[in-house]
Design a protein around this motif. Sequence first.
Motif, mmCIF file in Angstrom:
data_model
loop_
_atom_site.group_PDB
_atom_site.id
_atom_site.type_symbol
_atom_site.label_atom_id
_atom_site.label_comp_id
_atom_site.label_asym_id
_atom_site.label_seq_id
_atom_site.Cartn_x
_atom_site.Cartn_y
_atom_site.Cartn_z
ATOM 1 N N GLU A 89 -51.232 59.033 -28.177
ATOM 2 C CA GLU A 89 -52.427 59.423 -27.425
ATOM 3 C C GLU A 89 -53.269 60.468 -28.149
ATOM 4 O O GLU A 89 -54.235 60.977 -27.586
ATOM 5 C CB GLU A 89 -52.026 59.923 -26.038
ATOM 6 N N GLN A 90 -52.937 60.778 -29.388
ATOM 7 C CA GLN A 90 -53.687 61.771 -30.145
ATOM 8 C C GLN A 90 -54.777 61.105 -30.972
ATOM 9 O O GLN A 90 -54.717 59.921 -31.276
ATOM 10 C CB GLN A 90 -52.747 62.558 -31.054
ATOM 11 N N ASP A 91 -55.777 61.906 -31.345
ATOM 12 C CA ASP A 91 -56.825 61.404 -32.226
ATOM 13 C C ASP A 91 -56.215 61.226 -33.619
ATOM 14 O O ASP A 91 -55.346 61.988 -34.030
ATOM 15 C CB ASP A 91 -57.982 62.406 -32.286
ATOM 16 N N TYR A 92 -56.651 60.213 -34.314
ATOM 17 C CA TYR A 92 -56.099 59.922 -35.627
ATOM 18 C C TYR A 92 -57.216 59.480 -36.562
ATOM 19 O O TYR A 92 -58.211 58.909 -36.146
ATOM 20 C CB TYR A 92 -55.003 58.846 -35.549
ATOM 21 N N GLN A 93 -57.027 59.749 -37.836
ATOM 22 C CA GLN A 93 -58.015 59.439 -38.863
ATOM 23 C C GLN A 93 -57.707 58.126 -39.587
ATOM 24 O O GLN A 93 -58.600 57.446 -40.051
ATOM 25 C CB GLN A 93 -58.058 60.587 -39.881
ATOM 26 N N PHE A 94 -56.414 57.775 -39.706
ATOM 27 C CA PHE A 94 -56.043 56.658 -40.570
ATOM 28 C C PHE A 94 -56.613 55.334 -40.070
ATOM 29 O O PHE A 94 -56.665 55.065 -38.886
ATOM 30 C CB PHE A 94 -54.528 56.561 -40.777
ATOM 31 N N ARG A 95 -57.080 54.540 -41.039
ATOM 32 C CA ARG A 95 -57.628 53.218 -40.731
ATOM 33 C C ARG A 95 -56.847 52.118 -41.440
ATOM 34 O O ARG A 95 -56.627 51.068 -40.902
ATOM 35 C CB ARG A 95 -59.109 53.125 -41.142
ATOM 36 N N ASP A 96 -56.444 52.380 -42.672
ATOM 37 C CA ASP A 96 -55.743 51.383 -43.477
ATOM 38 C C ASP A 96 -54.271 51.758 -43.612
ATOM 39 O O ASP A 96 -53.936 52.881 -43.971
ATOM 40 C CB ASP A 96 -56.363 51.268 -44.871
ATOM 41 N N VAL A 97 -53.408 50.781 -43.310
ATOM 42 C CA VAL A 97 -51.962 50.974 -43.412
ATOM 43 C C VAL A 97 -51.408 49.912 -44.367
ATOM 44 O O VAL A 97 -51.778 48.736 -44.274
ATOM 45 C CB VAL A 97 -51.285 50.861 -42.028
ATOM 46 N N TYR A 98 -50.564 50.346 -45.276
ATOM 47 C CA TYR A 98 -49.939 49.467 -46.257
ATOM 48 C C TYR A 98 -48.423 49.526 -46.122
ATOM 49 O O TYR A 98 -47.882 50.535 -45.676
ATOM 50 C CB TYR A 98 -50.311 49.886 -47.687
ATOM 51 N N MET A 99 -47.783 48.454 -46.558
ATOM 52 C CA MET A 99 -46.324 48.432 -46.588
ATOM 53 C C MET A 99 -45.859 47.907 -47.935
ATOM 54 O O MET A 99 -46.269 46.831 -48.373
ATOM 55 C CB MET A 99 -45.759 47.544 -45.493
#
Length: 166
Positions: A89-99
């Motif tokens: 429920e927090q604000d977050y900056q990340f847009r791109d996630v890699y694995m």
Amino acid sequence: MKKVIVISTSLRHGSNSDMLADKFVEGAKAAGNKVEKISLVGCVINDDVNAIMAKVLEADVVCWATPIYYYEMSGQMKTLIDRMNGMYEQDYQFRDVYMLSTAAEDEADTSTRAEAGLKGWVDCYPKSRMAGTLFCGGVNEAREIVGNSKLQKAFELGEKQQMHRR
């Protein structure tokens, strides 16, 4: 410049997935980004999870690196994802996630379940997307990945991170 966080979840020193993570870091730095790598080797999750969450929330890009055990992400990665539930429920900056993942097995679907598990986490953050995956199979012993072309591909994934922030 983007903030890039790379989380290496293997507990084995010199692991193949950690080496993929290092190449992603090299590529992201070469592209001019601010990059931080977090290794769970020696990490006491109970004490470190809040600091890790704060860094992930502020990152533009999050890259997870994991060995595949029994066709699934490492237990350490799953535990950290579960412990980071407080971010929901927090604000977050990340847009791109890699694995990035490695395994002794080399079948085409070896990483499918682990990728689906991470995708489930990404889906909880609607402004984010699973931007890419890289799997390197057929590596089991520590540092067996040395000389493998997937290291260059990890570098290139890191290098693709654009220098401007959204």
